[in-house]
Design a protein around this motif. Structure first.
Motif, PDB file in Angstrom:
ATOM      1  N   VAL A 149      -3.172  -6.989  -4.533  1.00 43.52           N
ATOM      2  CA  VAL A 149      -3.020  -5.892  -5.489  1.00 43.52           C
ATOM      3  C   VAL A 149      -3.974  -4.769  -5.126  1.00 43.52           C
ATOM      4  O   VAL A 149      -5.151  -5.001  -4.826  1.00 43.52           O
ATOM      5  N   HIS A 150      -3.439  -3.544  -5.136  1.00 45.17           N
ATOM      6  CA  HIS A 150      -4.249  -2.336  -4.989  1.00 45.17           C
ATOM      7  C   HIS A 150      -4.088  -1.475  -6.238  1.00 45.17           C
ATOM      8  O   HIS A 150      -3.054  -1.541  -6.922  1.00 45.17           O
ATOM      9  N   LEU A 151      -5.102  -0.668  -6.516  1.00 42.44           N
ATOM     10  CA  LEU A 151      -5.149   0.118  -7.736  1.00 42.44           C
ATOM     11  C   LEU A 151      -5.143   1.612  -7.430  1.00 42.44           C
ATOM     12  O   LEU A 151      -5.671   2.057  -6.397  1.00 42.44           O
ATOM     13  N   ASP A 152      -4.540   2.368  -8.338  1.00 46.45           N
ATOM     14  CA  ASP A 152      -4.639   3.830  -8.384  1.00 46.45           C
ATOM     15  C   ASP A 152      -4.186   4.509  -7.088  1.00 46.45           C
ATOM     16  O   ASP A 152      -4.916   5.301  -6.475  1.00 46.45           O
ATOM     17  N   LEU A 153      -2.954   4.214  -6.700  1.00 48.03           N
ATOM     18  CA  LEU A 153      -2.342   4.906  -5.560  1.00 48.03           C
ATOM     19  C   LEU A 153      -1.896   6.291  -6.027  1.00 48.03           C
ATOM     20  O   LEU A 153      -1.094   6.402  -6.953  1.00 48.03           O
ATOM     21  N   PRO A 154      -2.406   7.365  -5.441  1.00 46.67           N
ATOM     22  CA  PRO A 154      -2.101   8.716  -5.946  1.00 46.67           C
ATOM     23  C   PRO A 154      -0.609   9.041  -5.879  1.00 46.67           C
ATOM     24  O   PRO A 154       0.138   8.529  -5.036  1.00 46.67           O
ATOM     25  N   TRP A 155      -0.186   9.947  -6.761  1.00 43.23           N
ATOM     26  CA  TRP A 155       1.222  10.325  -6.816  1.00 43.23           C
ATOM     27  C   TRP A 155       1.718  10.905  -5.494  1.00 43.23           C
ATOM     28  O   TRP A 155       2.854  10.657  -5.089  1.00 43.23           O
ATOM     29  N   ASP A 156       0.890  11.683  -4.813  1.00 47.46           N
ATOM     30  CA  ASP A 156       1.383  12.264  -3.561  1.00 47.46           C
ATOM     31  C   ASP A 156       1.677  11.180  -2.536  1.00 47.46           C
ATOM     32  O   ASP A 156       2.632  11.286  -1.742  1.00 47.46           O
ATOM     33  N   ALA A 157       0.884  10.093  -2.544  1.00 49.36           N
ATOM     34  CA  ALA A 157       1.149   8.976  -1.642  1.00 49.36           C
ATOM     35  C   ALA A 157       2.379   8.193  -2.091  1.00 49.36           C
ATOM     36  O   ALA A 157       3.170   7.729  -1.254  1.00 49.36           O
ATOM     37  N   VAL A 158       2.553   8.028  -3.399  1.00 47.33           N
ATOM     38  CA  VAL A 158       3.765   7.376  -3.906  1.00 47.33           C
ATOM     39  C   VAL A 158       4.990   8.109  -3.392  1.00 47.33           C
ATOM     40  O   VAL A 158       5.943   7.493  -2.886  1.00 47.33           O
ATOM     41  N   GLU A 159       4.988   9.431  -3.510  1.00 55.96           N
ATOM     42  CA  GLU A 159       6.160  10.214  -3.127  1.00 55.96           C
ATOM     43  C   GLU A 159       6.365  10.246  -1.619  1.00 55.96           C
ATOM     44  O   GLU A 159       7.491  10.107  -1.128  1.00 55.96           O
ATOM     45  N   SER A 160       5.284  10.411  -0.855  1.00 56.53           N
ATOM     46  CA  SER A 160       5.436  10.570   0.597  1.00 56.53           C
ATOM     47  C   SER A 160       5.698   9.250   1.309  1.00 56.53           C
ATOM     48  O   SER A 160       6.315   9.238   2.385  1.00 56.53           O
ATOM     49  N   SER A 161       5.262   8.142   0.710  1.00 51.96           N
ATOM     50  CA  SER A 161       5.348   6.851   1.407  1.00 51.96           C
ATOM     51  C   SER A 161       6.128   5.808   0.624  1.00 51.96           C
ATOM     52  O   SER A 161       6.018   4.611   0.907  1.00 51.96           O
ATOM     53  N   PHE A 162       6.910   6.233  -0.352  1.00 49.75           N
ATOM     54  CA  PHE A 162       7.576   5.279  -1.244  1.00 49.75           C
ATOM     55  C   PHE A 162       8.399   4.256  -0.475  1.00 49.75           C
ATOM     56  O   PHE A 162       8.241   3.040  -0.664  1.00 49.75           O
ATOM     57  N   ASP A 163       9.286   4.698   0.388  1.00 46.86           N
ATOM     58  CA  ASP A 163      10.168   3.764   1.090  1.00 46.86           C
ATOM     59  C   ASP A 163       9.376   2.812   1.979  1.00 46.86           C
ATOM     60  O   ASP A 163       9.689   1.617   2.064  1.00 46.86           O
ATOM     61  N   ARG A 164       8.348   3.326   2.668  1.00 49.30           N
ATOM     62  CA  ARG A 164       7.535   2.469   3.541  1.00 49.30           C
ATOM     63  C   ARG A 164       6.817   1.397   2.742  1.00 49.30           C
ATOM     64  O   ARG A 164       6.759   0.230   3.143  1.00 49.30           O
ATOM     65  N   ILE A 165       6.264   1.787   1.603  1.00 52.67           N
ATOM     66  CA  ILE A 165       5.519   0.824   0.792  1.00 52.67           C
ATOM     67  C   ILE A 165       6.454  -0.236   0.223  1.00 52.67           C
ATOM     68  O   ILE A 165       6.174  -1.448   0.294  1.00 52.67           O
ATOM     69  N   MET A 166       7.570   0.184  -0.340  1.00 47.84           N
ATOM     70  CA  MET A 166       8.456  -0.761  -1.017  1.00 47.84           C
ATOM     71  C   MET A 166       9.157  -1.711  -0.049  1.00 47.84           C
ATOM     72  O   MET A 166       9.627  -2.780  -0.458  1.00 47.84           O
ATOM     73  N   SER A 167       9.218  -1.344   1.220  1.00 50.26           N
ATOM     74  CA  SER A 167       9.864  -2.210   2.218  1.00 50.26           C
ATOM     75  C   SER A 167       8.862  -2.957   3.083  1.00 50.26           C
ATOM     76  O   SER A 167       9.251  -3.609   4.060  1.00 50.26           O
ATOM     77  N   ASP A 168       7.573  -2.904   2.707  1.00 50.12           N
ATOM     78  CA  ASP A 168       6.527  -3.431   3.582  1.00 50.12           C
ATOM     79  C   ASP A 168       6.292  -4.925   3.417  1.00 50.12           C
ATOM     80  O   ASP A 168       5.530  -5.507   4.173  1.00 50.12           O
ATOM     81  N   ALA A 169       6.921  -5.533   2.423  1.00 49.23           N
ATOM     82  CA  ALA A 169       6.727  -6.969   2.191  1.00 49.23           C
ATOM     83  C   ALA A 169       7.971  -7.531   1.518  1.00 49.23           C
ATOM     84  O   ALA A 169       8.911  -6.803   1.194  1.00 49.23           O
ATOM     85  N   TYR A 170       7.952  -8.834   1.325  1.00 50.04           N
ATOM     86  CA  TYR A 170       9.112  -9.511   0.750  1.00 50.04           C
ATOM     87  C   TYR A 170       9.446  -8.969  -0.634  1.00 50.04           C
ATOM     88  O   TYR A 170      10.610  -8.795  -0.993  1.00 50.04           O
ATOM     89  N   SER A 171       8.406  -8.684  -1.429  1.00 46.03           N
ATOM     90  CA  SER A 171       8.593  -8.163  -2.777  1.00 46.03           C
ATOM     91  C   SER A 171       7.426  -7.240  -3.097  1.00 46.03           C
ATOM     92  O   SER A 171       6.265  -7.606  -2.877  1.00 46.03           O
ATOM     93  N   VAL A 172       7.735  -6.042  -3.605  1.00 42.78           N
ATOM     94  CA  VAL A 172       6.697  -5.070  -3.941  1.00 42.78           C
ATOM     95  C   VAL A 172       6.998  -4.487  -5.319  1.00 42.78           C
ATOM     96  O   VAL A 172       8.148  -4.150  -5.612  1.00 42.78           O
ATOM     97  N   SER A 173       5.972  -4.384  -6.153  1.00 43.10           N
ATOM     98  CA  SER A 173       6.102  -3.749  -7.463  1.00 43.10           C
ATOM     99  C   SER A 173       5.024  -2.692  -7.619  1.00 43.10           C
ATOM    100  O   SER A 173       3.869  -2.917  -7.244  1.00 43.10           O
ATOM    101  N   MET A 174       5.417  -1.544  -8.158  1.00 43.36           N
ATOM    102  CA  MET A 174       4.452  -0.533  -8.576  1.00 43.36           C
ATOM    103  C   MET A 174       4.445  -0.495 -10.097  1.00 43.36           C
ATOM    104  O   MET A 174       5.510  -0.502 -10.722  1.00 43.36           O
TER     105      MET A 174
END
Length: 424
Positions: free
Chosen positions: A191-216
Motif C-alpha cells: 500500500v502507498h499513500l497520497d498519490l497526487p492527482w497529476d500522477a493519477v491522471e498521467s499514469s492511471f493505465d500503467r498503475i492499474m495494469s501493474d499487478a494482478y489487482s490494483v485499487s485506488m
C-alpha cells in the motif's frame, strides 16, 4: 417441508438502510423443499447474504434463504470446475478450495457474501485480466416457476448461460453453481499513500495494469489517491511502476480503506499469502459490522476513467461530510448479458457513504449527472437513481433479458417491485 417463518421482528439488509416488507422468510433445507416451495407459492424472492443496498431482494411476498441447504463443494479436477451450493458464502468456498490446492481467479473485497447472490448481481473483484465473478460460472441449477429443476451450461441454446450468469433473481431460484477454478496461487499486498492527482491522471493505465489487482481509494480531495493497494501474484513479474517516484509514500503499517481500525483488513506490507486471504480487502475471520453505510457503484469504459474522475473531483465539498471512501478498480470484459462490465473493459467507481439516505440520494443524482456522458452502468446491488429507461439504454441486452424472464416466468412468480420496475 421447513416452516415459513412469519417473523415479528423488523428485518433489514446488512447495512440497515432497507427494511424488508416480506410477509415471511422460508429457510428450506433441501432442493426438494425449494421445489415444493416454489411450486406452491404465488410469489417469492430469493435472499442472499443481505449485502445489497437497494430493494433487489425485497418483496411484499415471501423471501427464501438458501443458507440452510447442505454445503456442497465438489471439485472436478479434469474439468477444473467446482460445484457449490448456492447459499454458501465465498469465504467457505475459498477455504475449501485452498485446502485442496485450488483457487478462484478472483474474489470480491468482502468474502462474507453468498456465492449465488454475488453472481446474480454482477459483483466483481479487480484486475485488468479479471472479469466479474459471474464470468467464472460454467453451469448452474435453477428451480423454475413450475418447481422443476433446470440445468444451464455452455451447451444450452440461445446464449442461455450468459443470460443466467447475472439474472437478478428473475429466472428462478438458483440452488447450485459450477465455477471455473485454477491452481492455487499466492499474493502479496503493498500500500502507498497520497498519490497526487497529476500522477493519477498521467499514469492511471500503467498503475492499474501493474499487478494482478490494483485499487485506488480517494475522497476526491487534495490528497489524490489517498491509498493505492497493489496486489501482486508472486509467480508473476514484480510491479514496475515506482509510486514513490510519482509522489506517493509507502504505508508504514496496515491501513483501512475508510481510514478506520485496520484490524479487519487482509494482511498488507508485501507479505505473501494465499489468494483467499489477500484478494479480499477484509479478513474472512472478521465479522463485518451491520455498518451504518450506503453503497453505490458505476462501471464505465476503461478509456473514460481519467475523464470521469476529473468530472467527479468538483464534487469534493458535497462528498466531504458524507463519503467514507471511494474505490476505483478495473474489471475485464464479461460476456454475461447483464454484467456491468459486459462487452467492454471497464473501470468501477465505488462509493461508500455514511447512512444518510436523503443526503446520499442527492449525492447520487449529482454523481449520475457527472457520469452520464460516459455510459456508466449502475451496479445491480447498489443504490442508484437510474430510471428504467436509463438502465435499458446502458444495458443493451436488458430488453432481451426481460423477454426471457416473461417466457420463463409468465405469471411473475419471481417478480418483485424492483424487477417489475426495470423489466419493462
Amino acid at each position: 417441508m421447513s416452516d415459513v417463518i412469519a417473523e415479528q421482528r423488523t428485518r433489514t439488509n446488512w447495512a440497515g438502510n432497507v427494511t424488508y416488507r416480506a410477509s415471511g422468510l422460508a429457510r428450506p433445507t433441501s432442493v426438494d423443499e425449494v421445489q415444493r416451495l416454489v411450486a406452491t407459492t404465488p410469489r417469492l424472492t430469493a435472499l442472499g447474504s443481505r449485502h445489497s443496498f437497494n430493494e433487489i431482494a425485497d418483496t411484499d411476498a415471501l423471501q427464501v434463504s438458501l443458507a440452510d441447504l447442505p454445503p456442497v463443494l465438489d471439485i472436478d479436477t479434469e474439468r477444473r470446475v467446482v460445484r457449490v451450493a448456492a447459499g454458501m458464502v465465498h469465504s467457505q468456498v475459498a477455504a475449501g478450495l485452498e485446502a485442496r490446492g485450488w483457487a478462484l481467479a478472483n474474489l470480491a473485497s468482502l468474502p462474507h457474501i453468498s456465492t449465488a447472490g454475488a453472481v446474480a448481481t454482477g459483483t466483481h473483484g479487480s484486475g485488468i485480466r479479471n472479469p466479474s465473478l459471474a464470468q467464472a460460472v460454467v453451469g448452474l441449477e435453477a428451480v423454475r416457476a413450475d418447481g422443476s429443476v433446470a440445468r444451464v451450461d455452455a451447451s444450452s441454446p440461445d446464449g442461455a448461460l450468459d443470460a443466467h450468469r447475472v439474472a437478478l433473481g428473475a429466472l428462478g431460484v438458483v440452488t447450485a453453481v459450477e465455477l471455473a477454478i485454477v491452481p492455487t496461487f499466492r499474493v502479496a499486498t503493498t500500500v502507498h499513500l497520497d498519490l497526487p492527482w497529476d500522477a493519477v491522471e498521467s499514469s492511471f493505465d500503467r498503475i492499474m495494469s501493474d499487478a494482478y489487482s490494483v485499487s485506488m481509494f480517494t475522497s476526491f480531495d487534495d490528497r489524490g489517491a489517498r491509498q493505492v493497494w497493489v496486489k501482486h501474484r508472486v509467480d508473476e513479474p514484480e510491479p514496475s511502476v515506482d509510486l514513490v517516484a510519482l509522489g506517493a509514500r509507502p504505508a508504514t503499517g496496515p491501513v483501512h480503506p475508510g481510514e478506520n481500525d485496520p484490524a479487519g483488513v487482509t494482511e498488507q506490507g508485501g507479505v505473501p499469502g494465499p489468494w483467499s486471504e489477500r484478494l479480499p480487502h477484509f479478513r474472512s475471520s472478521f465479522t463485518p459490522s451491520t455498518g451504518a453505510e450506503i453503497q453505490s457503484e458505476y462501471l464505465l469504459p476503461a478509456a473514460s476513467a481519467v475523464a470521469a474522475l476529473r468530472e467527479l473531483r468538483p464534487l469534493e465539498e458535497l462528498f466531504a461530510p458524507l463519503l467514507i471512501a471511494a474505490e476505483v478498480r478495473t474489471v475485464a470484459a464479461d460476456t454475461a448479458w447483464l454484467a456491468p462490465s459486459s462487452g467492454r473493459q471497464s473501470v468501477g467507481v465505488h462509493f461508500t457513504f455514511r447512512r444518510d439516505a436523503a443526503a446520499v440520494a442527492a449525492a447520487i443524482e449529482r454523481i449520475e449527472d457527472a457520469l452520464a456522458p460516459f455510459d456508466a452502468r449502475p451496479h445491480w446491488g447498489k443504490v442508484s437513481a437510474a430510471s428504467a429507461e436509463r438502465l435499458h439504454a446502458v444495458y443493451p441486452r436488458l430488453s432481451d433479458f426481460a423477454a426471457l424472464a416473461r417466457d420463463l416466468d409468465p405469471t411473475g412468480r419471481f417478480r418483485n417491485p424492483f424487477l417489475a420496475r426495470i423489466l419493462t
